[in-house]
Design a protein around this motif. Structure first.
Motif, PDB file in Angstrom:
ATOM      1  N   SER A  68       0.836  -1.206   0.000  1.00 56.82           N
ATOM      2  CA  SER A  68       0.000   0.000   0.000  1.00 56.82           C
ATOM      3  C   SER A  68       0.869   1.254   0.000  1.00 56.82           C
ATOM      4  O   SER A  68       0.451   2.329  -0.422  1.00 56.82           O
ATOM      5  CB  SER A  68      -0.925   0.017   1.223  1.00 56.82           C
ATOM      6  OG  SER A  68      -0.199   0.246   2.420  1.00 56.82           O
ATOM      7  N   ASP A  69       2.117   1.112   0.483  1.00 56.29           N
ATOM      8  CA  ASP A  69       3.061   2.239   0.490  1.00 56.29           C
ATOM      9  C   ASP A  69       4.461   1.658   0.652  1.00 56.29           C
ATOM     10  O   ASP A  69       4.996   1.577   1.749  1.00 56.29           O
ATOM     11  CB  ASP A  69       2.740   3.204   1.642  1.00 56.29           C
ATOM     12  CG  ASP A  69       3.691   4.403   1.679  1.00 56.29           C
ATOM     13  OD1 ASP A  69       4.487   4.565   0.731  1.00 56.29           O
ATOM     14  OD2 ASP A  69       3.639   5.177   2.657  1.00 56.29           O
ATOM     15  N   HIS A  70       5.063   1.249  -0.477  1.00 59.48           N
ATOM     16  CA  HIS A  70       6.371   0.594  -0.374  1.00 59.48           C
ATOM     17  C   HIS A  70       7.526   1.578  -0.251  1.00 59.48           C
ATOM     18  O   HIS A  70       8.688   1.193  -0.391  1.00 59.48           O
ATOM     19  CB  HIS A  70       6.605  -0.376  -1.542  1.00 59.48           C
ATOM     20  CG  HIS A  70       6.171   0.121  -2.882  1.00 59.48           C
ATOM     21  ND1 HIS A  70       6.911   0.983  -3.612  1.00 59.48           N
ATOM     22  CD2 HIS A  70       5.046  -0.133  -3.604  1.00 59.48           C
ATOM     23  CE1 HIS A  70       6.293   1.254  -4.741  1.00 59.48           C
ATOM     24  NE2 HIS A  70       5.163   0.597  -4.769  1.00 59.48           N
ATOM     25  N   ASP A  71       7.214   2.848   0.034  1.00 58.00           N
ATOM     26  CA  ASP A  71       8.271   3.792   0.376  1.00 58.00           C
ATOM     27  C   ASP A  71       8.574   3.766   1.874  1.00 58.00           C
ATOM     28  O   ASP A  71       9.542   4.380   2.324  1.00 58.00           O
ATOM     29  CB  ASP A  71       7.872   5.221  -0.023  1.00 58.00           C
ATOM     30  CG  ASP A  71       8.012   5.444  -1.527  1.00 58.00           C
ATOM     31  OD1 ASP A  71       8.831   4.728  -2.152  1.00 58.00           O
ATOM     32  OD2 ASP A  71       7.300   6.294  -2.081  1.00 58.00           O
ATOM     33  N   GLY A  77       6.434   1.992  10.492  1.00 56.18           N
ATOM     34  CA  GLY A  77       5.847   3.213   9.935  1.00 56.18           C
ATOM     35  C   GLY A  77       4.341   3.093   9.756  1.00 56.18           C
ATOM     36  O   GLY A  77       3.600   4.076   9.923  1.00 56.18           O
ATOM     37  N   PHE A  78       3.858   1.910   9.422  1.00 59.61           N
ATOM     38  CA  PHE A  78       2.419   1.693   9.279  1.00 59.61           C
ATOM     39  C   PHE A  78       1.722   1.732  10.638  1.00 59.61           C
ATOM     40  O   PHE A  78       0.604   2.249  10.762  1.00 59.61           O
ATOM     41  CB  PHE A  78       2.154   0.349   8.590  1.00 59.61           C
ATOM     42  CG  PHE A  78       2.621   0.303   7.170  1.00 59.61           C
ATOM     43  CD1 PHE A  78       1.907   0.940   6.162  1.00 59.61           C
ATOM     44  CD2 PHE A  78       3.784  -0.366   6.828  1.00 59.61           C
ATOM     45  CE1 PHE A  78       2.336   0.907   4.837  1.00 59.61           C
ATOM     46  CE2 PHE A  78       4.224  -0.409   5.513  1.00 59.61           C
ATOM     47  CZ  PHE A  78       3.500   0.230   4.516  1.00 59.61           C
ATOM     48  N   VAL A 217      11.343 -10.095   6.426  1.00 58.45           N
ATOM     49  CA  VAL A 217      11.200  -9.781   5.002  1.00 58.45           C
ATOM     50  C   VAL A 217      10.557  -8.405   4.822  1.00 58.45           C
ATOM     51  O   VAL A 217      10.802  -7.714   3.831  1.00 58.45           O
ATOM     52  CB  VAL A 217      10.371 -10.868   4.278  1.00 58.45           C
ATOM     53  CG1 VAL A 217       8.919 -10.856   4.726  1.00 58.45           C
ATOM     54  CG2 VAL A 217      10.444 -10.680   2.771  1.00 58.45           C
ATOM     55  N   GLY A 218       9.774  -7.981   5.807  1.00 64.99           N
ATOM     56  CA  GLY A 218       9.167  -6.652   5.747  1.00 64.99           C
ATOM     57  C   GLY A 218      10.187  -5.535   5.858  1.00 64.99           C
ATOM     58  O   GLY A 218      10.012  -4.463   5.269  1.00 64.99           O
ATOM     59  N   ILE A 219      11.253  -5.776   6.609  1.00 59.50           N
ATOM     60  CA  ILE A 219      12.319  -4.772   6.725  1.00 59.50           C
ATOM     61  C   ILE A 219      13.113  -4.707   5.424  1.00 59.50           C
ATOM     62  O   ILE A 219      13.441  -3.641   4.914  1.00 59.50           O
ATOM     63  CB  ILE A 219      13.262  -5.113   7.893  1.00 59.50           C
ATOM     64  CG1 ILE A 219      12.463  -5.229   9.208  1.00 59.50           C
ATOM     65  CG2 ILE A 219      14.370  -4.078   8.023  1.00 59.50           C
ATOM     66  CD1 ILE A 219      11.851  -3.941   9.670  1.00 59.50           C
ATOM     67  N   THR A 224      14.160  -3.746  -1.969  1.00 59.84           N
ATOM     68  CA  THR A 224      14.109  -4.663  -3.096  1.00 59.84           C
ATOM     69  C   THR A 224      13.896  -3.888  -4.390  1.00 59.84           C
ATOM     70  O   THR A 224      13.349  -2.782  -4.377  1.00 59.84           O
ATOM     71  CB  THR A 224      12.977  -5.697  -2.905  1.00 59.84           C
ATOM     72  OG1 THR A 224      13.056  -6.666  -3.937  1.00 59.84           O
ATOM     73  CG2 THR A 224      11.624  -5.048  -2.956  1.00 59.84           C
ATOM     74  N   GLN A 225      14.329  -4.460  -5.490  1.00 57.98           N
ATOM     75  CA  GLN A 225      14.264  -3.759  -6.772  1.00 57.98           C
ATOM     76  C   GLN A 225      12.837  -3.638  -7.300  1.00 57.98           C
ATOM     77  O   GLN A 225      12.471  -2.647  -7.916  1.00 57.98           O
ATOM     78  CB  GLN A 225      15.140  -4.499  -7.801  1.00 57.98           C
ATOM     79  CG  GLN A 225      16.631  -4.439  -7.470  1.00 57.98           C
ATOM     80  CD  GLN A 225      17.452  -5.405  -8.305  1.00 57.98           C
ATOM     81  OE1 GLN A 225      16.914  -6.312  -8.929  1.00 57.98           O
ATOM     82  NE2 GLN A 225      18.768  -5.213  -8.297  1.00 57.98           N
TER      83      GLN A 225
END
Length: 445
Positions: A68-71, A77-78, A217-219, A224-225
């Motif tokens: 939803s916000d991969h920045d 942060g969520f 994996v969330g961190i 990731t590209q």
């Protein structure tokens, strides 16, 4: 020279897949499975499947949030966005200190594992060497971290696949060992549940801790590209990994010899390999466990550096990146704190250090619950209505509530078990202290 850029996105799909896989396989399986088998018997397989399904539900919630916000640099942060700055403050620093303490425990373990081969060398020397090497790789390039984790994970995977293949071959050819002929009926011939199920709830607690760190994996996702493709693929594969690696390995272990033959104080992998005539079994498994501990330490340095980066004010030196777009200052601070384990090991007895480590583990349950609540709040927000809905968690919010209830059950087991009551109360005290600090810090919010 320090930069104010976004984190580097140099991890490939290959790296993320291995990081996600490595996060679900640790010393909980290689070392702790013997104790789990003793407590539950063959029913431990069902315990791992049930626990794995709820862990998978949590990861699906995390995956939807990430896309939803991969920045966002971390999933904390969520929590800050949907549960408020106070919750973000409490969970963020809890997650950071939890990984610091786990890293200290893993660093201590590395020194002891190396003494298996070189007993005359001091443990602190190996601890310094491993910490120095992993710190260097973490501050040079994100890709170097990814490559290191790739090979650490591969070693663990090879060991588990070897166990499963050996089990299948021995069943097919009815290989005879000192425990008798290898056959499927060995799995249930001594009963399906140990001690009439009296320790079954304790087995759930142990299975849950075996999966601790899967959210890592969330961190890594922020670097990731191609997160839109990589994250769903990695998270969806977790359920298969749980079935193949945990369930497959446990079934192989209990088929090769009766589950009643295993000792709770020794790795079942060592016991199996020794029984089938591999004299170097202890050395092989010691090497695998060493890589598992190094992998956890590597992940801890990566995670804690990003946590400080995301939690620090924008004007802070910890909110700056180096020329490689890595939060070097945060990694340096975290590494320095982890290094104090070398001194603490001389001052405090082993039991005291284990107590603190268990406290850190208990706090992760609360973080996971907060993550599920965050997902519920996200689904109720305008952001969800306006999103592309790339990776929706199924059966939300009902699955969220079931997962929260399951984790509360685990927390209750910890709180009312004599072995873990003190550590759980310490974890509760930690949250109370941070909550008070957050009220003072955000008194106008």
């Amino acid at each position: 020279m320090q930069q104010e850029h976004k984190l580097a996105r140099t991890l490939s799909g290959r790296h993320i897949n291995m990081i996600a896989l490595g996060g679900t396989i640790g010393t909980g399986l290689f070392l702790g499975a013997g104790d789990s088998i003793q407590k539950a018997g063959p029913a431990i397989v069902l315990v791992y499947i049930i626990t794995g399904l709820f862990v998978f539900a949590m990861m699906r919630a995390l995956g939807e949030l990430l896309l939803s916000d991969h920045d966002q640099t971390t999933f904390i942060g969520f929590i800050k966005s949907y549960l408020g700055p106070r919750a973000g403050f409490v969970m963020g620093w809890t997650y950071w200190i939890g990984w610091i303490i786990i890293a200290m425990a893993e660093l201590t373990a590395i020194g002891k594992y190396m003494q298996f081969w070189l007993p005359t060398t001091p443990a602190w020397l190996w601890e310094l060497i491993f910490l120095g090497l992993l710190y260097t790789m973490n501050i040079i390039a994100v890709k170097a971290f990814g490559e290191t984790e790739f090979w650490f994970a591969l070693i663990k995977i090879v060991a588990i696949i070897a166990m499963i293949v050996i089990g299948i071959v021995m069943v097919v050819f009815h290989v005879r060992t000192s425990a008798g002929v290898t056959q499927l009926s060995t799995l249930w011939s001594h009963g399906l549940i140990a001690n009439h199920g009296h320790n079954l709830l304790a087995a759930f607690q142990m299975a849950f801790f075996a999966f601790l760190g899967v959210e890592f994996v969330g961190i890594a996702a922020s670097e990731t590209q191609n997160p839109i493709q990589t994250i769903p693929r990695s998270i969806n594969a977790i359920i298969m990994r749980i079935l193949i690696f945990y369930v497959g390995a446990l079934l192989a272990i209990m088929v090769i010899q009766p589950w009643t033959n295993y000792s709770a104080n020794q790795s079942p992998f060592v016991q199996v390999f020794s029984k089938i005539g591999i004299p170097a079994a202890a050395g092989i498994i010691n090497f695998v466990i060493l890589t598992a501990a190094a992998s956890s330490l590597n992940s801890a340095l990566f995670t804690t550096g990003r946590m400080i980066f995301s939690l620090s004010p924008k004007t802070s030196r910890f909110a700056k990146l180096n020329k490689h777009y890595i939060p070097m200052n945060g990694i340096t601070l975290s590494s320095g704190l982890v290094a104090t384990a070398i001194v603490l090991n001389y001052i405090f007895p082993k039991d005291a250090f284990s107590l603190v480590t268990s406290t850190a583990s208990a706090t992760f349950i609360v973080i996971y619950i907060a993550l599920m609540v965050t997902h519920v709040k996200y689904r109720q927000s305008k952001n969800y209505q306006q999103s592309d809905k790339h990776f929706k968690m199924p059966f939300a919010p009902y699955l969220n509530y079931l997962t929260i209830l399951f984790m509360l059950m685990i927390f209750g087991i910890l709180l009312f078990s004599s072995a873990t009551m003190i550590t759980t109360l310490l974890a509760i005290s930690w949250f109370i202290v941070l909550a008070v600090i957050s009220v003072v810090k955000y008194k106008k919010v």
